[in-house]
Design an enzyme around this catalytic site. Structure first.
Site, short mmCIF file in Angstrom:
data_model
loop_
_atom_site.label_atom_id
_atom_site.label_comp_id
_atom_site.label_asym_id
_atom_site.label_seq_id
_atom_site.Cartn_x
_atom_site.Cartn_y
_atom_site.Cartn_z
N ASP A 1 52.03 39.77 32.08
CA ASP A 1 52.34 40.48 33.21
C ASP A 1 54.18 40.47 33.25
OD1 ASP A 1 52.65 37.70 33.59
OD2 ASP A 1 51.11 37.82 35.33
N ASN B 1 46.03 30.50 44.87
CA ASN B 1 45.03 31.33 45.24
C ASN B 1 43.85 32.04 44.40
OD1 ASN B 1 46.33 33.29 43.86
ND2 ASN B 1 47.08 34.61 45.47
N HIS C 1 44.60 33.49 41.38
CA HIS C 1 44.78 34.42 40.50
C HIS C 1 45.02 34.14 39.25
CE1 HIS C 1 49.29 34.23 41.28
NE2 HIS C 1 49.24 33.53 40.19
N GLU D 1 45.46 39.35 41.99
CA GLU D 1 45.42 38.56 43.31
C GLU D 1 43.89 38.76 43.81
OE1 GLU D 1 47.61 36.82 43.60
OE2 GLU D 1 49.67 37.72 44.01
#
Ligand code: F6R
Length: 251
Positions: free
Chosen positions: A68, A139, A141, A146
């Site tokens: 990313d 979370n 990811h 996400e």
């Protein structure tokens, strides 16, 4: 999914490096390594540099594909993932990785959709990823996929969750307003195409996400749960990250 828990963080790095060396040797043609950023792979990269300095390992001739990249940071900003990966890996003084062999999504492209397709094409032209190194967001990811991201997603521009922005503000002197809102990320389907995956998670802050990833249902609420579907995943944890799991073996 093979889950292993190590008391010593250096063992995690050593095991990950063992996987990397084996995968890069056994790949056909010129091998491709998928690289993550953030804190989790730091010791792995340090060990790769160490082994390169000792003449035991080299990323020369290997292609490295980033997971990313942030959108909207100035060229050369220290927090850009291209900068981070260059500082960790590039050149004969680090791991031997060549500039032209480091591939990072063009998150600042005027036409992000075309740039994302181009990145997918680049991975395909390299023959796919032999081993993808991953961290895990608190979370759930992986990459910047996400919660709520489709399991079928390929490389795309994404809006970062506020929890991710807060977590990563530490790389921006804790100034949340400097933390980008968007990033381009490999999609979950792109990540799943890698022949082997090694995920590292350490610290109690990851424990709930680790539990959901390993023992929870397959759900887009926890993007990392899709890794349950991959045939060759190693999850390397410290005891704190493993603390919410039921019945995990100690290594
Ligand atoms: C980084 C990435 C993210 C991180 C994750 C964990 O390229 O794609 O998924 O791996 O946010 O970050 P750290 O390792 O900093 O806890």
């Amino acid at each position: 999914m093979q889950v292993q828990v190590y008391e010593d963080p250096m063992r995690i790095a050593a095991v990950a490096v063992g996987h990397i060396e084996t995968a890069l040797q056994s790949g056909e043609g010129s091998p491709t390594l998928g690289v993550a950023t953030g804190s989790s792979p730091g010791e792995v990269y340090a060990l790769l540099r160490h082994r390169h300095a000792a003449g035991e390992f080299s990323l020369r001739g290997v292609s490295a594909v980033a997971l990313d990249e942030y959108r909207g940071l100035p060229a050369g900003a220290a927090q850009r993932y291209r900068t981070v990966l260059s500082t960790e890996l590039l050149g004969p003084e680090r791991t031997g990785l060549r500039q032209e062999d480091l591939h990072v999504p063009d998150a600042d492209a005027v036409d992000p959709q075309t740039a994302a397709m181009h990145f997918e094409g680049r991975i395909a032209a390299l023959g796919g990823v032999d081993l993808q190194l991953l961290g895990l967001g608190a979370n759930g990811h992986i990459g910047f996929n996400e919660p709520g991201t489709s399991f079928a997603a390929r490389t795309h521009l994404t809006r970062l969750a506020e929890s991710t922005r807060r977590a990563n503000a530490r790389f921006f002197d804790h100034e949340l307003h400097r933390m980008p809102q968007y990033a381009m990320t490999q999609g979950l389907a792109t990540i799943l195409d890698a022949r082997e995956i090694v995920l590292i998670a350490v610290g109690a802050g990851k424990a709930e996400a680790v539990r959901a990833m390993v023992q929870g249902p397959l759900t887009e609420d926890c993007p990392a749960s899709i890794l349950q579907e991959h045939p060759q995943v190693s999850v390397l944890l410290d005891p704190a990250a493993a603390s919410q799991l039921n019945g995990t073996p100690r290594s």
